[in-house]
Design a protein around this motif. Structure first.
Motif, mmCIF file in Angstrom:
data_model
loop_
_atom_site.group_PDB
_atom_site.id
_atom_site.type_symbol
_atom_site.label_atom_id
_atom_site.label_comp_id
_atom_site.label_asym_id
_atom_site.label_seq_id
_atom_site.Cartn_x
_atom_site.Cartn_y
_atom_site.Cartn_z
ATOM 1 N N GLU A 374 -8.927 49.214 -19.948
ATOM 2 C CA GLU A 374 -7.810 50.110 -20.331
ATOM 3 C C GLU A 374 -7.680 51.271 -19.399
ATOM 4 N N GLU A 375 -8.886 52.113 -19.438
ATOM 5 C CA GLU A 375 -8.771 53.422 -18.875
ATOM 6 C C GLU A 375 -8.563 53.178 -17.113
ATOM 7 N N ILE A 376 -9.203 52.171 -16.735
ATOM 8 C CA ILE A 376 -9.182 51.904 -15.348
ATOM 9 C C ILE A 376 -7.962 51.506 -14.918
ATOM 10 N N CYS A 377 -7.214 50.695 -15.890
ATOM 11 C CA CYS A 377 -5.793 49.927 -15.602
ATOM 12 C C CYS A 377 -4.906 51.409 -15.574
ATOM 13 N N HIS A 378 -5.040 52.123 -16.433
ATOM 14 C CA HIS A 378 -4.221 53.432 -16.624
ATOM 15 C C HIS A 378 -4.288 54.327 -15.303
ATOM 16 N N LYS A 379 -5.340 54.434 -14.810
ATOM 17 C CA LYS A 379 -5.696 55.329 -13.657
ATOM 18 C C LYS A 379 -5.060 54.369 -12.553
ATOM 19 N N GLN A 380 -5.342 53.349 -12.305
ATOM 20 C CA GLN A 380 -4.756 52.472 -11.165
ATOM 21 C C GLN A 380 -3.137 52.659 -11.208
ATOM 22 N N LEU A 381 -2.659 52.204 -12.387
ATOM 23 C CA LEU A 381 -1.245 52.364 -12.525
ATOM 24 C C LEU A 381 -0.782 53.673 -11.930
ATOM 25 N N LEU A 418 11.348 47.659 -11.834
ATOM 26 C CA LEU A 418 10.310 48.388 -11.839
ATOM 27 C C LEU A 418 9.212 47.808 -12.205
ATOM 28 N N LYS A 419 9.286 46.957 -13.210
ATOM 29 C CA LYS A 419 7.896 46.153 -13.791
ATOM 30 C C LYS A 419 7.715 45.298 -12.556
ATOM 31 N N PHE A 426 -0.468 45.229 -9.228
ATOM 32 C CA PHE A 426 -1.241 45.642 -10.539
ATOM 33 C C PHE A 426 -1.660 44.397 -11.166
ATOM 34 N N ASN A 427 -1.135 43.364 -11.070
ATOM 35 C CA ASN A 427 -1.271 42.311 -11.908
ATOM 36 C C ASN A 427 -2.594 42.008 -11.868
ATOM 37 N N ARG A 428 -3.368 41.951 -10.600
ATOM 38 C CA ARG A 428 -4.720 41.545 -10.578
ATOM 39 C C ARG A 428 -5.598 42.388 -11.364
ATOM 40 N N PHE A 429 -5.407 43.675 -11.478
ATOM 41 C CA PHE A 429 -6.373 44.660 -12.344
ATOM 42 C C PHE A 429 -6.025 44.013 -13.752
ATOM 43 N N LEU A 430 -4.812 44.022 -14.202
ATOM 44 C CA LEU A 430 -4.602 43.641 -15.559
ATOM 45 C C LEU A 430 -5.242 42.297 -16.025
ATOM 46 N N LYS A 431 -5.255 41.392 -15.125
ATOM 47 C CA LYS A 431 -5.760 40.235 -15.173
ATOM 48 C C LYS A 431 -7.374 40.198 -15.354
ATOM 49 N N ALA A 579 -29.708 38.852 -11.107
ATOM 50 C CA ALA A 579 -28.530 38.986 -12.037
ATOM 51 C C ALA A 579 -27.267 39.265 -11.367
ATOM 52 N N TYR A 580 -27.119 40.142 -10.546
ATOM 53 C CA TYR A 580 -25.698 40.308 -10.151
ATOM 54 C C TYR A 580 -25.124 39.102 -9.255
ATOM 55 N N SER A 581 -25.936 38.185 -8.669
ATOM 56 C CA SER A 581 -25.293 37.000 -8.106
ATOM 57 C C SER A 581 -24.789 36.220 -9.052
ATOM 58 N N LYS A 582 -24.981 36.241 -10.102
ATOM 59 C CA LYS A 582 -24.374 35.402 -11.425
ATOM 60 C C LYS A 582 -23.193 36.190 -11.829
ATOM 61 N N GLY A 583 -22.796 37.272 -11.588
ATOM 62 C CA GLY A 583 -21.883 38.184 -12.167
ATOM 63 C C GLY A 583 -20.561 37.690 -11.791
ATOM 64 N N ALA A 584 -19.677 38.074 -12.568
ATOM 65 C CA ALA A 584 -18.229 37.797 -12.280
ATOM 66 C C ALA A 584 -17.590 38.302 -10.945
ATOM 67 N N ARG A 585 -16.856 37.577 -10.040
ATOM 68 C CA ARG A 585 -16.312 37.717 -8.888
ATOM 69 C C ARG A 585 -14.949 38.218 -8.891
ATOM 70 N N THR A 586 -14.267 38.109 -9.779
ATOM 71 C CA THR A 586 -12.935 38.336 -9.943
ATOM 72 C C THR A 586 -12.323 39.902 -9.859
ATOM 73 N N GLY A 587 -11.208 40.019 -9.682
ATOM 74 C CA GLY A 587 -10.650 41.137 -9.651
ATOM 75 C C GLY A 587 -10.784 42.191 -8.210
ATOM 76 N N GLY A 588 -10.654 43.222 -8.300
ATOM 77 C CA GLY A 588 -10.636 44.161 -7.164
ATOM 78 C C GLY A 588 -9.237 43.892 -6.362
ATOM 79 N N ARG A 589 -9.195 44.486 -5.453
ATOM 80 C CA ARG A 589 -7.944 44.481 -4.879
ATOM 81 C C ARG A 589 -8.155 44.611 -3.322
ATOM 82 N N LYS A 590 -6.901 44.518 -2.361
ATOM 83 C CA LYS A 590 -7.148 44.773 -0.949
ATOM 84 C C LYS A 590 -6.737 46.169 -0.751
ATOM 85 N N ARG A 591 -7.435 46.753 -0.020
ATOM 86 C CA ARG A 591 -7.042 48.267 0.251
ATOM 87 C C ARG A 591 -6.387 48.230 1.821
ATOM 88 N N SER A 592 -5.728 49.196 2.095
ATOM 89 C CA SER A 592 -5.220 49.054 3.550
ATOM 90 C C SER A 592 -6.274 50.276 4.045
#
Ligand code: AMP
Length: 592
Positions: A374-381, A418-419, A426-431, A579-592
């Motif tokens: 939640e904190e991260i999504c708020h900051k990103q938003l 606006l939404k 932002f959808n990627r972060f929320l998901k 350990a981390y090779s098993k970790g989740a790979r979702t999320g993140g975003r493209k940055r310019s």
């Protein structure tokens, strides 16, 4: 406040540094410049990188070079090619209005012929790495028997990189009458010995407290399970959308893996380590310097000599074994008056290292909670909203499209519009962060688990040796050559290819040694040892084939005769990889 005019520097030098934007001397410059201008006394300077030490020694040395005398009058030894290039570039900048003074940089990894050609033209100031300088001295191309100044820059790094013998050999060829300056971020016993052996009653100055980190750096750590390191790293990057920093890893392999995963997850990241060619490294560094790269994942060795101001974060993906390395890493931020943050991702068994580091840092390293979704999504938003607020619109080009856009979106309310705009990115972060788990672990549970003798991480047990295959090596030096287990571990850890490698049994016998290393690193071990020198003796190494003999007929350890199976310093890094090779790979975003 002091200005450079307060020193006895010529107007040529003052004009050059004014053009570089230097207004007031930094604390180390305030102390060093008058000392060098007014006395011949040797000097030991305890100073971090980024304190302005190049100008601190560079300006008064330039002031005292006699351009009519063609001999080399100053030699500056520095640990890496990058630092040599940086120092010589800085010196040439300071000497902009002293065109008759020649500065030459000599370092390994580049054509020696060009450097020889340069040296033959005569050079007043040489900036070089110890290995290349020694080579040029032995070829009698370089002559330093008339120098007035010897500077040992980042002396602790030169020792860490195994240049002690080269430095000794170089120092032997310098004249007795000279002024020696030694700069080091830390002051281990070995540096004190150099000061004792090669310097004459040196004045000691320090900026800040001894061995402490730069004052502008805030230090904290996150406590997570080892298997969650990578996830924690992503959250650190996500909660700091404008991050511009270095992530330090232990091994080349881990560096590449972390960088690959960050890139795959859409971050603007790249790697810097010894397996890359010089051209690849230069490319990555130029992207980083120009801020086209936000996150540089690097090994300690590769990151030496990175001279980039404005870094917002240093992230210790693992804590280094030596406390001094932590000081070096964190000293890369908080430079030139800017604030910086040094963050460590720590798992249960590294907590004691935090306490150790605090002792020399003389500053608290406080714990922070890994931010939640939640904190991260708020900051990103909010970050996205302020980018929208600040973005420059190119009105005359957009206007012609506006009627069509109005028409197409006319059915949407202002709120819906606006939404939708915000959701594009932002959808990627929320998901990704929906139902994201809490990555923090409590120190209390760590202590309880440890008391019960279990690791907090199921897959991170220090004494768990299963799953590792070792290769046994035969090395042609042993106890009589001065080798000890600690020294062998040092050689291994100081090699970028092997730092953090899983080590098995070590048996140091009189004239030779057996030791075991993670079988996956067989070739790296051979490259790291073969034909290298240890205290002057050339090394040969071989893989010992055949089954190791059983206890009864195994050669006895020279000291205790005990079996030494299980000698291992660093199980975490190998384990966290799985350990981390098993970790989740979702999320993140493209940055310019
Ligand atoms: P150094 O520790 O020599 O690598 O210097 C760190 C950075 O500070 C370099 O980018 C220098 O150009 C800059 N610098 C050094 N001295 C000054 C000064 N007196 N005023 C402003 N910047 C400086």
């Amino acid at each position: 406040m002091l200005t450079f005019e307060n020193f006895d520097l010529s107007t040529n030098i003052i004009s050059a540094i004014k053009e570089l934007g230097y207004e007031n001397p930094t604390p180390i410059q305030e102390k060093t410049i008058p000392h060098l201008l007014n006395t011949n006394q040797d000097l030991v300077g305890l100073a971090q990188t980024g304190t302005g030490k190049t100008a601190a020694f560079g300006l008064p040395i330039l002031e005292q070079i006699d351009p009519r005398n063609k001999f080399t009058q100053c030699i500056i030894l520095s640990p890496t090619r990058e630092l040599c290039m940086q120092i010589s570039k800085d010196m040439m900048g300071y000497a902009k209005y002293l065109p008759e003074i020649r500065v030459t940089a000599v370092y390994g990894g580049a054509s020696i012929d060009n450097q020889i050609r340069d040296l033959k033209k005569g050079s007043h100031i040489i900036v070089g790495t110890p290995g290349r300088v020694l080579d040029l001295l032995q070829r009698r191309i370089l002559k330093i028997n008339q120098i007035k100044f010897l500077v040992l820059d980042e002396a602790d790094e030169m020792l860490n990189m195994g240049f002690k013998e080269d430095m000794d050999a170089i120092l032997e060829t310098t004249p007795k009458e000279k002024q020696t300056l030694l700069f080091s971020a830390t002051m281990p016993k070995e540096i004190r010995n150099i000061a004792l052996n090669y310097m004459n009653n040196p004045e000691e100055i320090s900026v800040g407290t001894k061995n402490s980190g730069a004052d502008d750096v805030e230090h904290f750590y996150y406590l997570v399970n080892a298997k969650n390191r990578y996830l924690a790293l992503k959250r650190i990057a996500d909660i700091n959308p404008d991050i511009f920093g270095i992530v330090f890893c232990r091994t080349r392999r881990e560096t590449q893996e972390v960088a690959d995963k960050l890139i795959q997850d859409g971050y603007n990241a790249d790697s810097l380590h010894g397996d890359l060619s010089q051209a690849q490294r230069d490319h990555v560094m130029s992207k980083f310097r120009s801020k086209h790269l936000q996150i540089l994942v690097a090994t300690d060795v590769a990151a030496r000599g990175i001279d980039v101001n404005d870094l917002t974060h240093i992230i210790n993906y693992n804590l280094p074994d030596e406390r001094e390395i932590y000081i070096h890493r964190s000293g890369r931020t908080g430079r030139a008056g800017k604030k910086g943050v040094s963050v460590s991702i720590v798992h249960s068994r590294e907590l004691h290292k935090i306490r150790e580091i605090q002792k020399i840092l003389k500053k608290p390293i406080n714990r922070k909670d890994v931010p939640g979704g939640e904190e991260i999504c708020h900051k990103q938003l909010m970050n996205m909203i302020s980018r929208i607020e600040k973005i420059e619109t190119i009105d005359n080009q957009i206007e012609e499209f506006l009627p069509e856009i109005y028409e197409k979106l006319s059915w949407l309310s202002r709120e819906d519009l606006l939404k939708r705009f915000v959701s594009v990115e932002f959808n990627r972060f929320l998901k990704y962060y929906k139902n994201a788990p809490d990555l923090n672990i409590s120190e209390k549970s760590v202590n309880e688990r440890t008391r019960k003798g279990r690791g907090i991480d199921g897959d991170d047990n220090r004494f768990e040796k299963k799953g590792y295959k070792f290769t046994k090596f035969f090395l042609t030096i042993g106890e009589k050559d001065g080798l000890t287990k600690v020294k062998l571990m040092e050689i291994i850890n100081n090699d970028d290819r092997l730092a953090g490698a899983e080590i098995g049994k070590i048996e140091i016998l009189k004239g030779f040694t057996f030791f075991e290393v993670d079988a996956r690193l067989e070739n790296e071990v051979i490259k790291a040892f073969n034909n290298k020198r240890y205290l002057g003796k050339r090394l040969k190494i071989e893989v010992k084939t055949g089954q190791p003999k059983r206890n009864s007929d195994r050669p006895k350890s020279s000291k205790s005769g005990k079996s030494e199976y299980g000698y291992s310093k660093k199980h975490e890094s190998g384990k966290s990889k799985t350990a981390y090779s098993k970790g989740a790979r979702t999320g993140g975003r493209k940055r310019s």
